[in-house]
Scaffold this active site. Sequence first.
Site, PDB file in Angstrom:
ATOM      1  N   GLU A  71       0.860  -0.822  -0.026  1.00  0.00           N
ATOM      2  CA  GLU A  71      -0.119   0.059   0.184  1.00  0.00           C
ATOM      3  C   GLU A  71       0.845   1.274  -0.343  1.00  0.00           C
ATOM      4  OE1 GLU A  71      -2.718   1.403   0.275  1.00  0.00           O
ATOM      5  OE2 GLU A  71      -4.702  -0.021   0.150  1.00  0.00           O
ATOM      6  N   ARG A  76      -7.072   0.646  13.357  1.00  0.00           N
ATOM      7  CA  ARG A  76      -6.422   1.497  12.746  1.00  0.00           C
ATOM      8  C   ARG A  76      -6.065   2.039  11.660  1.00  0.00           C
ATOM      9  NH1 ARG A  76      -4.742  -0.395   7.792  1.00  0.00           N
ATOM     10  NH2 ARG A  76      -5.964  -2.450   6.982  1.00  0.00           N
ATOM     11  N   ASN A 101      -5.253   3.900   7.740  1.00  0.00           N
ATOM     12  CA  ASN A 101      -4.850   3.735   6.737  1.00  0.00           C
ATOM     13  C   ASN A 101      -4.731   4.459   6.098  1.00  0.00           C
ATOM     14  OD1 ASN A 101      -5.894   1.196   5.360  1.00  0.00           O
ATOM     15  ND2 ASN A 101      -7.772   1.959   4.070  1.00  0.00           N
ATOM     16  N   ASN A 114      -9.814   5.821   2.865  1.00  0.00           N
ATOM     17  CA  ASN A 114      -8.538   5.106   1.709  1.00  0.00           C
ATOM     18  C   ASN A 114      -7.784   7.063   0.844  1.00  0.00           C
ATOM     19  OD1 ASN A 114      -7.304   3.177   1.141  1.00  0.00           O
ATOM     20  ND2 ASN A 114      -9.050   2.092   1.376  1.00  0.00           N
ATOM     21  N   ASP A 158     -10.267   1.924  -3.786  1.00  0.00           N
ATOM     22  CA  ASP A 158      -9.143   1.790  -2.919  1.00  0.00           C
ATOM     23  C   ASP A 158      -7.688   2.625  -3.222  1.00  0.00           C
ATOM     24  OD1 ASP A 158      -7.030   0.964  -0.950  1.00  0.00           O
ATOM     25  OD2 ASP A 158      -7.205  -1.095  -2.023  1.00  0.00           O
TER      26      ASP A 158
HETATM   27 ZN    ZN Z   1      -5.435   1.866   0.596  1.00  0.00          ZN
END
Ligand code: ZN
Length: 293
Positions: free
Chosen positions: A19, A102, A104, A150, A199
């Site tokens: 990521e 958490r 991101n 995201n 995402d």
């Molecule tokens: Zn992501």
Amino acid sequence: MSTPVTPEVIVEKRTIVGEGSLWDAEQQVLYWIDILSHELYVYDPATGDNRTIPTAQAVGTVVKRASGGLVLALHNGFAFLDLDTERITPIADPERDIPANRFNDGKCDPAGRFWAGTMEFNGEPDAGALYCLDAKGEVTEKLRPVAISNGIVWTADAKTMYYICTRANTVRAFDYDIDTGDISNERVVVTNQGEGGFDGMSIDAEGKLWVAVFGGWAVRRYDPDTGNLLQEVKLPFERVTSCAFGGKNLDELYVTSAVVGLDDAALVDQPQAGSLVKIDPGVQGVPAFSYAG
Ligand code: ZN
């Protein structure tokens, strides 16, 4: 419109959730992470080296600090990272009382504030929020609730912010005030009408959005003014997570992906899943902003 490509494999790796790709135009390196392996990577195209820095807890994203080093959004909040000593120094944790959450994805805005959102580890609906860390180290909650916070980017004129929550599976736009960091006038500008979930996201020099599609086998380019899909770059792996323009001319697109949840057969069918790869987007990106604090 749909172009299947054979990406160039840059770092062969089975990241669990690769990521957070981010190009450092000054150092000419790419930062990226594996959220669930608790690792930050610094890939140097000049040497081919992919340095690994342990983060000791889940790491959601990474940005540059203008005064040197990096800033992370971790399981336990925002923190500085010194690249020489690899020491991590906590800044603030707005969800200290929510251990099931958490941080991101997140990025810096044009004024050098660091925006990042949270999620429950399994993506429970409405469990997260979007936060903004200002240059003084103070955190403001900007949006609640969200599920899987995201991709986030700003337009070149610094008047609009685009934001993705994967569960909503849209790109939302907000009017953005660069002086105050206030956001307003929320509206949906792109809705996913294909496979998978939106995402990570980058913006190109023409103001078009590049969205990594988790479960969609693709990076897609959208026009935020019309909501139209302009281009789909089909990739040979399913769980595409983030993309970042890099290279000397910002004309290469680095792409990360995940193997989390893939069964043995899928892993065999998708040998590049989890690796850092590169594709030719045919357009230039814009430089990323750094944290001003
Ligand atoms: Zn992501």
